[in-house]
Enzyme design. Structure first.
Site, mmCIF file in Angstrom:
data_model
loop_
_atom_site.group_PDB
_atom_site.id
_atom_site.type_symbol
_atom_site.label_atom_id
_atom_site.label_comp_id
_atom_site.label_asym_id
_atom_site.label_seq_id
_atom_site.Cartn_x
_atom_site.Cartn_y
_atom_site.Cartn_z
ATOM 1 N N HIS A 31 -18.060 -25.972 67.416
ATOM 2 C CA HIS A 31 -17.813 -25.286 66.142
ATOM 3 C C HIS A 31 -19.151 -24.809 65.581
ATOM 4 O O HIS A 31 -19.911 -25.593 65.030
ATOM 5 C CB HIS A 31 -17.140 -26.260 65.173
ATOM 6 C CG HIS A 31 -16.648 -25.643 63.891
ATOM 7 N ND1 HIS A 31 -16.993 -24.378 63.477
ATOM 8 C CD2 HIS A 31 -15.817 -26.132 62.934
ATOM 9 C CE1 HIS A 31 -16.386 -24.120 62.319
ATOM 10 N NE2 HIS A 31 -15.687 -25.165 61.965
ATOM 11 N N TYR B 28 -21.136 -24.597 58.681
ATOM 12 C CA TYR B 28 -21.390 -25.989 59.056
ATOM 13 C C TYR B 28 -22.682 -26.091 59.880
ATOM 14 O O TYR B 28 -23.382 -25.115 60.093
ATOM 15 C CB TYR B 28 -20.188 -26.579 59.803
ATOM 16 C CG TYR B 28 -18.977 -26.730 58.903
ATOM 17 C CD1 TYR B 28 -18.998 -27.605 57.820
ATOM 18 C CD2 TYR B 28 -17.823 -25.988 59.121
ATOM 19 C CE1 TYR B 28 -17.899 -27.742 56.983
ATOM 20 C CE2 TYR B 28 -16.713 -26.121 58.289
ATOM 21 C CZ TYR B 28 -16.760 -26.997 57.223
ATOM 22 O OH TYR B 28 -15.676 -27.129 56.397
ATOM 23 N N ARG C 192 -17.222 -20.814 68.635
ATOM 24 C CA ARG C 192 -16.825 -20.136 67.382
ATOM 25 C C ARG C 192 -18.055 -19.894 66.519
ATOM 26 O O ARG C 192 -18.833 -20.807 66.252
ATOM 27 C CB ARG C 192 -15.799 -20.985 66.616
ATOM 28 C CG ARG C 192 -15.157 -20.208 65.489
ATOM 29 C CD ARG C 192 -13.958 -20.905 64.895
ATOM 30 N NE ARG C 192 -12.810 -20.017 64.938
ATOM 31 C CZ ARG C 192 -11.827 -19.997 64.029
ATOM 32 N NH1 ARG C 192 -11.826 -20.858 63.041
ATOM 33 N NH2 ARG C 192 -10.835 -19.148 64.122
ATOM 34 N N GLY D 276 -6.279 -12.938 58.632
ATOM 35 C CA GLY D 276 -5.270 -12.022 58.103
ATOM 36 C C GLY D 276 -4.566 -11.211 59.170
ATOM 37 O O GLY D 276 -4.079 -10.115 58.896
ATOM 38 N N GLY E 154 -3.664 -18.001 61.992
ATOM 39 C CA GLY E 154 -3.825 -19.358 61.488
ATOM 40 C C GLY E 154 -2.731 -19.741 60.523
ATOM 41 O O GLY E 154 -1.708 -20.331 60.892
ATOM 42 N N ARG E 155 -2.930 -19.355 59.247
ATOM 43 C CA ARG E 155 -1.937 -19.743 58.229
ATOM 44 C C ARG E 155 -0.554 -19.208 58.563
ATOM 45 O O ARG E 155 0.447 -19.853 58.264
ATOM 46 C CB ARG E 155 -2.413 -19.266 56.854
ATOM 47 C CG ARG E 155 -3.602 -20.069 56.336
ATOM 48 C CD ARG E 155 -4.326 -19.354 55.245
ATOM 49 N NE ARG E 155 -4.896 -18.096 55.733
ATOM 50 C CZ ARG E 155 -5.518 -17.203 54.979
ATOM 51 N NH1 ARG E 155 -5.628 -17.407 53.681
ATOM 52 N NH2 ARG E 155 -6.019 -16.103 55.512
HETATM 53 C C1 LIG Z 1 -5.585 -25.806 56.745
HETATM 54 C C2 LIG Z 1 -6.697 -25.102 57.460
HETATM 55 C C3 LIG Z 1 -7.576 -25.824 58.249
HETATM 56 C C4 LIG Z 1 -8.611 -25.166 58.944
HETATM 57 N N1 LIG Z 1 -9.415 -25.892 59.764
HETATM 58 C C5 LIG Z 1 -10.341 -25.241 60.529
HETATM 59 C C6 LIG Z 1 -11.078 -25.949 61.525
HETATM 60 O O1 LIG Z 1 -10.849 -27.140 61.774
HETATM 61 N N2 LIG Z 1 -12.006 -25.257 62.231
HETATM 62 C C7 LIG Z 1 -12.244 -23.918 62.038
HETATM 63 O O2 LIG Z 1 -13.107 -23.336 62.704
HETATM 64 N N3 LIG Z 1 -11.506 -23.211 61.135
HETATM 65 C C8 LIG Z 1 -10.570 -23.841 60.414
HETATM 66 N N4 LIG Z 1 -9.759 -23.113 59.570
HETATM 67 C C9 LIG Z 1 -9.871 -21.631 59.562
HETATM 68 C C10 LIG Z 1 -8.842 -21.021 60.538
HETATM 69 O O3 LIG Z 1 -9.104 -21.373 61.870
HETATM 70 C C11 LIG Z 1 -8.815 -19.483 60.430
HETATM 71 O O4 LIG Z 1 -10.062 -18.989 60.867
HETATM 72 C C12 LIG Z 1 -8.536 -19.001 59.002
HETATM 73 O O5 LIG Z 1 -7.408 -19.676 58.463
HETATM 74 C C13 LIG Z 1 -8.297 -17.482 58.963
HETATM 75 O O6 LIG Z 1 -7.189 -17.125 59.745
HETATM 76 P P1 LIG Z 1 -5.769 -16.758 59.061
HETATM 77 O O7 LIG Z 1 -6.008 -15.654 58.063
HETATM 78 O O8 LIG Z 1 -4.905 -16.316 60.200
HETATM 79 O O9 LIG Z 1 -5.268 -18.008 58.394
HETATM 80 C C14 LIG Z 1 -8.751 -23.759 58.831
HETATM 81 C C15 LIG Z 1 -7.846 -23.046 58.034
HETATM 82 C C16 LIG Z 1 -6.825 -23.703 57.363
HETATM 83 C C17 LIG Z 1 -5.835 -22.884 56.563
#
Ligand SMILES: Cc1cc2nc3c(=O)[nH]c(=O)nc-3n(C[C@H](O)[C@H](O)[C@H](O)COP(=O)(O)O)c2cc1C
Length: 317
Positions: free
Chosen positions: A135, A140, A189, A248, A270-271
């Site tokens: 990561h 981070y 990443r 998004g 993701g979401r």
């Molecule tokens: C609940 C939650 C936990 C997440 N945990 C991580 C994680 O462990 N590592 C990481 O690189 N990104 C993490 N993210 C970011 C997601 O991997 C992703 O990059 C971000 O949600 C944008 O994508 P989306 O618009 O499709 O949700 C997290 C996002 C959410 C909503």
């Protein structure tokens, strides 16, 4: 299948692994543990919903060999495989949320960190994972090392760009031989642009090129949309390895735009996949109107912060 959505469902070969389509579950901490039935259920369900690659959440490197072993992680990998997806896992240096800054790490801490990644890779290989992802994104520790603003070190792990890239490269060089022996892919990443961290796409391209030379098979850029969907991922596609765009892209036209314009090879949702694990199947079957749409209410982030099982206000599952 309708032709217009075909780009989302073209298989992709990466080394000897075949991804069945272009849809990825990005790493997301969902607070269900990993060596638990709840984690198998949650990740397995996303695999059954049709993604090609599940990247299991940021997992603290110090847990490997202690809480996490090859045998207790195996059921999670099997649950994902049973759903028809490949399984990768994101490895986070030290404990999430710990306020470690680059300057706080002694040379011994850095050696320990590399040893943790080595052990993590061994254990992931023993568990049967198809990929492992350091990561390096989202501000981070590894991202801080890369930043001229955050990295105040005066030794070989700071200073100029090559010093600030060094830890990331050494991590990849540490895990690559293990990945080779086990047939695992190495992902990385990275956040491509951060004004507050003092770097932009040109520096990130130099890092990415060095990561690929060190053995990265897939570059995961997060977030990768500034203006147009996937625009910040696009420059990285010329480095000869597949690129994942995220942010998004649960809106199907946006995901298709990324693929059709060649701004990335894979799209992560993701979401949208917290809201509806069947997003890929529903798109493939022309049932987009049945998708439980993420309304960006951020309840999932609130669950994350509260330390409770992450769910969705639209669909509690
Ligand atoms: C609940 C939650 C936990 C997440 N945990 C991580 C994680 O462990 N590592 C990481 O690189 N990104 C993490 N993210 C970011 C997601 O991997 C992703 O990059 C971000 O949600 C944008 O994508 P989306 O618009 O499709 O949700 C997290 C996002 C959410 C909503």
């Amino acid at each position: 299948m309708n032709n217009s959505i075909a780009p989302l469902f073209a298989p992709l070969q990466v080394r000897h692994k075949t991804l069945r389509n272009r849809i990825v579950l990005p790493p997301m901490v969902v607070n269900r543990g990993l060596a638990t039935p709840a984690a198998c259920e949650w990740y397995g369900r996303r695999a059954q919903g049709g993604v090609s690659l599940v990247i299991v959440e940021a997992t603290n490197s110090i847990l490997f060999g202690e809480e996490l072993t090859g045998s207790n992680l195996r059921p999670l990998v099997e649950a994902i495989h049973d759903g028809g997806a490949l399984a990768a896992i994101q490895v986070f240096p030290f404990r999430r949320g710990q306020s470690t800054a680059p300057a706080d790490l002694s040379p011994e801490d850095i050696s320990r960190l590399l040893a943790q990644y080595r052990l993590a890779a061994d254990i992931c290989a023993a568990a049967g994972f198809d990929g492992i992802q350091p990561h390096g994104a989202h501000g981070y520790l590894l991202n801080q090392f890369f930043s001229p603003v955050r990295n105040q070190r005066t030794d070989g792990y700071g200073g100029d760009l090559s010093g600030r890239m060094r830890l990331a490269i050494e991590i990849v060089e540490t895990i690559r031989p293990i990945a080779d022996r086990a047939g695992m892919l190495v992902l990385y990443r990275h956040t491509p642009l951060r004004d507050d961290f003092g770097y932009g796409i040109p520096d990130s391209l130099i890092l990415a090129e060095a990561l690929v030379t060190a053995g990265v098979d897939i570059l995961d850029l997060s977030p990768s949309s500034g203006g147009a969907p996937g625009d910040r991922a696009a420059p990285f596609t010329r480095l000869g390895v597949p690129v994942i765009a995220v942010n998004g892209l649960d809106r199907v036209p946006r995901a298709l735009e990324v693929l059709e314009h060649g701004r990335a090879d894979l799209v992560a949702v993701g979401r949208g996949l917290i809201a509806d694990p069947d997003w890929p199947i529903k798109v493939r079957e022309g049932r987009q109107d049945e998708i439980v749409v993420c309304v960006s209410c951020d309840e999932c982030h609130a669950d994350l912060r509260r330390g409770v099982a992450v769910g969705c206000a639209e669909w509690r599952n």
